[in-house]
Motif scaffolding. Structure first.
Motif, short mmCIF file in Angstrom:
data_model
loop_
_atom_site.label_atom_id
_atom_site.label_comp_id
_atom_site.label_asym_id
_atom_site.label_seq_id
_atom_site.Cartn_x
_atom_site.Cartn_y
_atom_site.Cartn_z
N GLY A 1 0.95 -1.26 -0.09
CA GLY A 1 -0.04 -0.06 -0.02
C GLY A 1 0.75 1.21 -0.05
O GLY A 1 0.61 2.35 -0.89
N GLY B 1 -3.76 2.89 -2.92
CA GLY B 1 -2.72 2.61 -1.90
C GLY B 1 -3.14 2.85 -0.45
O GLY B 1 -2.83 1.80 0.30
N ILE C 1 -5.63 0.32 0.65
CA ILE C 1 -4.72 -1.13 1.17
C ILE C 1 -4.42 -1.12 2.56
O ILE C 1 -4.38 -1.73 3.17
CB ILE C 1 -3.69 -1.30 0.06
CG1 ILE C 1 -4.76 -1.82 -1.51
CG2 ILE C 1 -3.06 -2.49 0.55
CD1 ILE C 1 -3.66 -2.02 -2.51
N ILE C 2 -3.54 0.12 2.76
CA ILE C 2 -2.99 0.56 4.04
C ILE C 2 -4.25 0.40 5.20
O ILE C 2 -3.87 -0.37 6.21
CB ILE C 2 -2.46 1.73 4.07
CG1 ILE C 2 -1.19 1.70 3.21
CG2 ILE C 2 -1.89 2.23 5.68
CD1 ILE C 2 -0.65 3.16 2.87
#
Length: 79
Positions: free
Chosen positions: A8, A62, A65-66
């Motif tokens: 991420g 990203g 995702i984190i």
């Protein structure tokens, strides 16, 4: 989870570099302003949406995702 966070962060960094490339392609002044003064990036995003939307969405992916990796890690029991 650590690998997912790393992926991420890597995606966010690639999106940020792409954003700066788009700003520098528009004008060297836009590129320098986005690099040095962070709030200018928001102005650039609004005024030059067609050039900046792909790197922006890549950064959002990203970040997602984190956040997903962080929420998965928070729900796991301590070992």
């Amino acid at each position: 989870m650590d690998i997912l966070v790393f992926v991420g962060v890597l995606i966010v960094v690639i999106g940020g570099i792409g954003f700066l490339i788009a700003a520098f392609r528009t004008s060297i002044l836009w590129g320098l302003a986005c690099l040095i003064i962070s709030p200018v990036s928001i102005i650039y995003l609004i005024l030059h949406w067609s050039e900046a939307k792909n790197p922006f969405f890549l950064q959002l992916a990203g970040l997602a995702i984190i956040l997903i990796a962080g929420s998965m890690g928070a729900s796991m029991p301590m070992q």
